[in-house]
Design an enzyme around this catalytic site. Structure first.
Site, PDB file in Angstrom:
ATOM      1  N   SER A 138       0.189  11.715  -0.950  1.00  0.00           N
ATOM      2  CA  SER A 138       1.217  12.262  -0.068  1.00  0.00           C
ATOM      3  C   SER A 138       0.980  13.760   0.074  1.00  0.00           C
ATOM      4  O   SER A 138       0.437  14.402  -0.842  1.00  0.00           O
ATOM      5  CB  SER A 138       2.604  12.021  -0.674  1.00  0.00           C
ATOM      6  OG  SER A 138       3.602  12.718   0.051  1.00  0.00           O
ATOM      7  N   TYR A 151       8.661  11.222  -7.760  1.00  0.00           N
ATOM      8  CA  TYR A 151       7.751  10.735  -6.713  1.00  0.00           C
ATOM      9  C   TYR A 151       6.640  11.753  -6.479  1.00  0.00           C
ATOM     10  O   TYR A 151       5.449  11.408  -6.467  1.00  0.00           O
ATOM     11  CB  TYR A 151       8.525  10.491  -5.416  1.00  0.00           C
ATOM     12  CG  TYR A 151       7.632  10.129  -4.253  1.00  0.00           C
ATOM     13  CD1 TYR A 151       7.271   8.810  -4.021  1.00  0.00           C
ATOM     14  CD2 TYR A 151       7.152  11.106  -3.385  1.00  0.00           C
ATOM     15  CE1 TYR A 151       6.444   8.467  -2.963  1.00  0.00           C
ATOM     16  CE2 TYR A 151       6.330  10.779  -2.320  1.00  0.00           C
ATOM     17  CZ  TYR A 151       5.974   9.463  -2.113  1.00  0.00           C
ATOM     18  OH  TYR A 151       5.141   9.133  -1.056  1.00  0.00           O
TER      19      TYR A 151
END
Length: 258
Positions: A138, A151
């Site tokens: 990400s 995360y």
């Protein structure tokens, strides 16, 4: 990574980025196996595409991963590409004592899951021609969203793991990192229609153009994610950290108000 003629396993392939890439890889002339927890979602994602197979997988369960790897290799002995895409993203608070169940589940799914599955399949992959591992990280691996700290930490860890894996498998398995920006998917509530996030089809189409480059880049970076990926290199980390978090809060508030 060769563009066609592969047997590709994609985790989290029943929805979102995994489903979009599965469709595009399939339509480019590959056999695709999509894996996930929910067979109903997998079945919908595979519908109408003869060369998409489905397989259920509980990515949180270490024993289930080992059994899954044995079964998928037996069913698909030509398997030569692994796409570690499955992941979860949950809001957390760090300024007071709280239940860590979400943090622990995020680490198990996003970090231990890809490590365990890669370990279970590495000997299969090193024995194949044109083998590749694609780890989906990400842009938040490089500039964190403070609402989802675990995360972001897991994605930063998978980035580092991917760098090591690439060096250790050099010459035997191509190791690629795909780092998305915020994309309109169901990863978090309301995200599929959230303003300022990249439309899923636009993202997947740009990703496939990058995969088509020769040689395949070691990092697949659409234009929208590059400011995050290179924030520190460009001396813009503090500004982009502030801007990202302000933009995300504003987009969430607008979605809630709508």
């Amino acid at each position: 990574m060769t563009p066609t003629g592969n047997t590709i396993l994609i985790t989290g392939g029943g929805s979102g980025i995994g489903e979009a890439l599965a469709h595009r890889f399939h339509d480019a002339g590959n056999h695709v196996i999509i894996a996930g927890r929910r067979q109903d979602a997998l079945g919908r994602a595979a519908q109408g595409r003869a060369n998409i197979s489905t397989a259920t997988l509980d990515i949180e369960d270490a024993a289930a991963i080992e059994a899954f790897a044995r079964d998928v290799v037996a069913a698909h002995p030509a398997l030569n590409v692994l796409v570690n895409n499955a992941g979860i993203m949950r809001d957390e608070v760090l300024d007071r004592r709280s239940d860590l169940a979400d943090a622990e589940a995020t680490i198990t799914t996003n970090l231990l899951g890809p490590i365990r599955l890669t370990n279970a399949l590495v000997e299969q992959l090193t024995a194949q021609a044109n083998a590749a591992i694609v780890n989906v990280t990400s842009g938040l691996a490089f500039v964190p969203l403070t609402l989802t700290p675990t995360y972001c930490a897991t994605k930063a860890a998978i980035h580092s793991y991917t760098v090591s894996l690439r060096e250790l498998l050099r010459g035997r398995v191509e190791v690629i990192e795909l780092a998305p920006p915020g994309v309109q998917t169901d990863l978090t509530p309301g995200q599929a229609t959230r303003p300022g996030y990249m439309p899923l089809d636009e993202f997947a189409d740009e990703v496939m153009r990058l995969f088509a480059q020769v040689p395949t880049p070691p990092e697949i970076l659409v234009e929208r994610v590059r400011p995050l990926r290179f924030a520190e290199t460009e001396g813009q980390f503090d500004q982009r950290l502030t801007g990202l978090n302000a933009m995300t809060r504003k987009a969430r508030e607008a979605g809630a108000a709508g």
